[in-house]
Design a protein around this motif. Structure first.
Motif, mmCIF file in Angstrom:
data_model
loop_
_atom_site.group_PDB
_atom_site.id
_atom_site.type_symbol
_atom_site.label_atom_id
_atom_site.label_comp_id
_atom_site.label_asym_id
_atom_site.label_seq_id
_atom_site.Cartn_x
_atom_site.Cartn_y
_atom_site.Cartn_z
ATOM 1 N N ALA A 49 -3.112 12.768 1.261
ATOM 2 C CA ALA A 49 -2.472 13.414 0.128
ATOM 3 C C ALA A 49 -1.128 13.972 0.578
ATOM 4 N N ARG A 50 -0.892 13.971 1.904
ATOM 5 C CA ARG A 50 0.405 14.377 2.451
ATOM 6 C C ARG A 50 1.544 13.606 1.789
ATOM 7 N N TRP A 51 1.335 12.312 1.593
ATOM 8 C CA TRP A 51 2.379 11.456 1.004
ATOM 9 C C TRP A 51 1.828 10.897 -0.293
ATOM 10 N N PRO A 52 2.203 11.506 -1.392
ATOM 11 C CA PRO A 52 1.638 11.081 -2.665
ATOM 12 C C PRO A 52 1.879 9.599 -2.929
ATOM 13 N N ALA A 53 0.972 9.016 -3.710
ATOM 14 C CA ALA A 53 1.045 7.576 -3.982
ATOM 15 C C ALA A 53 2.386 7.192 -4.602
ATOM 16 N N TRP A 54 2.909 8.037 -5.524
ATOM 17 C CA TRP A 54 4.161 7.667 -6.190
ATOM 18 C C TRP A 54 5.311 7.586 -5.184
ATOM 19 N N PHE A 55 5.233 8.450 -4.134
ATOM 20 C CA PHE A 55 6.299 8.430 -3.129
ATOM 21 C C PHE A 55 6.226 7.127 -2.314
ATOM 22 N N GLN A 56 4.984 6.787 -1.915
ATOM 23 C CA GLN A 56 4.814 5.558 -1.131
ATOM 24 C C GLN A 56 5.255 4.343 -1.936
ATOM 25 N N LEU A 57 4.901 4.362 -3.225
ATOM 26 C CA LEU A 57 5.307 3.230 -4.067
ATOM 27 C C LEU A 57 6.829 3.164 -4.176
ATOM 28 N N ALA A 58 7.474 4.327 -4.304
ATOM 29 C CA ALA A 58 8.942 4.356 -4.421
ATOM 30 C C ALA A 58 9.578 3.777 -3.168
ATOM 31 N N VAL A 59 9.052 4.163 -2.007
ATOM 32 C CA VAL A 59 9.604 3.654 -0.747
ATOM 33 C C VAL A 59 9.398 2.149 -0.655
ATOM 34 N N TRP A 60 8.188 1.734 -1.031
ATOM 35 C CA TRP A 60 7.875 0.300 -0.933
ATOM 36 C C TRP A 60 8.765 -0.507 -1.872
ATOM 37 N N ARG A 61 8.916 -0.007 -3.089
ATOM 38 C CA ARG A 61 9.758 -0.732 -4.048
ATOM 39 C C ARG A 61 11.190 -0.788 -3.542
ATOM 40 N N ARG B 58 -1.080 2.755 7.726
ATOM 41 C CA ARG B 58 -0.205 3.937 7.741
ATOM 42 C C ARG B 58 1.227 3.590 7.323
ATOM 43 N N SER B 59 1.663 2.395 7.681
ATOM 44 C CA SER B 59 3.068 2.037 7.431
ATOM 45 C C SER B 59 3.231 1.108 6.237
ATOM 46 N N LEU B 60 2.189 0.984 5.455
ATOM 47 C CA LEU B 60 2.205 -0.010 4.377
ATOM 48 C C LEU B 60 3.407 0.153 3.433
ATOM 49 N N ALA B 61 3.825 1.386 3.246
ATOM 50 C CA ALA B 61 4.936 1.610 2.321
ATOM 51 C C ALA B 61 6.230 0.973 2.812
ATOM 52 N N SER B 62 6.314 0.680 4.101
ATOM 53 C CA SER B 62 7.569 0.103 4.609
ATOM 54 C C SER B 62 7.517 -1.431 4.666
ATOM 55 N N PHE B 63 6.400 -1.998 4.217
ATOM 56 C CA PHE B 63 6.308 -3.466 4.221
ATOM 57 C C PHE B 63 7.250 -4.051 3.170
ATOM 58 N N ARG B 64 7.969 -5.103 3.567
ATOM 59 C CA ARG B 64 8.869 -5.756 2.612
ATOM 60 C C ARG B 64 8.266 -7.071 2.161
ATOM 61 N N PRO B 68 6.017 -12.899 4.547
ATOM 62 C CA PRO B 68 4.559 -12.786 4.342
ATOM 63 C C PRO B 68 3.987 -11.569 5.069
ATOM 64 N N PHE B 69 2.959 -10.992 4.467
ATOM 65 C CA PHE B 69 2.307 -9.822 5.050
ATOM 66 C C PHE B 69 1.829 -10.122 6.460
#
Lengths: 117, 190
Positions: A49-61, B58-64, B68-69
């Protein structure tokens, strides 16, 4: 042995080593492997919960989208950050976690990538 | 779900459905085990594979999604393997020199009455593996990874540079020095 013969022997020896390396037998996957990984993942998710899902999604997008979409994602993030800082009583530590996550991901993202975010 | 939907799964995981990560583990674990078998000792493969998947989570948010994954996962596995050797090296208690002397004696006894080149060609793959591993154990973790990826797996210089987060020049220089060193170690042993 002549130099030429030595060279050929070395080449064949190197091929032999390469073959030995490439034919290493793969160990069997432990039956509990998935369960072990998922136990650790769930623990992370619970603490996460340290990094809310919306934040992770924003970074990923931002990391996967075009430049224009990345700007939109970052703007969304900035607005969300503002609302978090207004409502979250623990905003200082939350922000520390968010920035440390970005720093941590430098292993996978270049300085330019982070700047683009 | 089919192979093309890794990204969809990742989106769901990032939206809070951590359980879906198991689909990614099930889908890619064989490839990661196979890859790690060539990078770390067999008995440590499950542990390093576990760390690989956990790091990926842990780093999934930084995957582009542009790659391919699995490529991204392999990169994590290579770096975890590198970390593994760094830990081993820093925790090593037995001096390498004494290990290599013992091995040297055993090999010398075995090879004493036959021409070494002939032995090399007849040597079993398992014996060659052991000899290779003893040689690799004497390289620094980074040199070891460069030699394995570049010379044994025959990956391209650019790919190795990217996998290890090194410059292309650095990979070439390390490869040149490490290959010579490994050659010397293995030849001396034989």
């Amino acid at each position: 042995m002549t130099d030429e013969k030595c060279g050929k022997a070395d080449e064949s020896f190197a091929r032999h080593l390469r073959k030995a390396h490439l034919t290493r037998p793969t160990p069997a996957i432990p039956s509990q492997f998935n369960a072990g990984v998922m136990r650790a993942v769930r623990q992370e998710a619970e603490q996460g919960a340290r990094w809310p899902a919306w934040f992770q999604l924003a970074v990923w997008r931002a990391a996967t989208a075009s430049t224009a979409a990345a700007i939109v994602a970052v703007l969304t993030f900035s607005v969300s950050m503002r609302s978090v800082s207004l409502s979250d009583t623990d905003e200082a530590s939350w922000f520390d976690d968010a920035t440390s996550m970005l720093a941590f991901d430098q292993e996978f993202m270049t300085a330019e990538d982070i700047e683009q975010l | 779900m089919d192979a093309s939907s890794d990204q969809e799964i990742i989106r769901e995981i990032l939206a809070g459905n951590a359980d879906l990560f198991e689909t990614l583990v099930a889908r890619h674990r064989e490839r990661i085990f196979e890859m790690l078998t060539r990078l770390v000792p067999a008995e440590s493969v499950p542990e390093v594979a576990h760390e690989t998947f956990l790091q990926a989570y842990r780093s999934l948010a930084s995957f582009r999604s542009s790659a391919p994954f699995e490529h991204w996962l392999v990169k994590i596995a290579v770096r975890r393997a590198h970390d593994y050797w760094r830990k081993i090296r820093s925790a090593r208690e037995t001096p390498l020199s004494s290990l290599s002397m013992a091995h040297r004696e055993a090999i010398e006894n075995r090879l004493s009455d036959e021409n070494s080149t002939q032995q090399e060609s007849n040597e079993s793959l398992e014996a060659a593996r052991q000899r290779l591993d003893r040689g690799l154990n004497q390289l620094s973790p980074a040199d070891r990874m460069v030699v394995v990826l570049l010379h044994l797996e025959e990956r391209g210089v650019r790919e190795v540079a990217e996998l290890l987060n090194l410059s292309v020049t650095n990979v070439k220089v390390r490869a040149h020095r490490a290959r010579k060193k490994l050659y010397r170690i293995i030849k001396d042993e034989g």
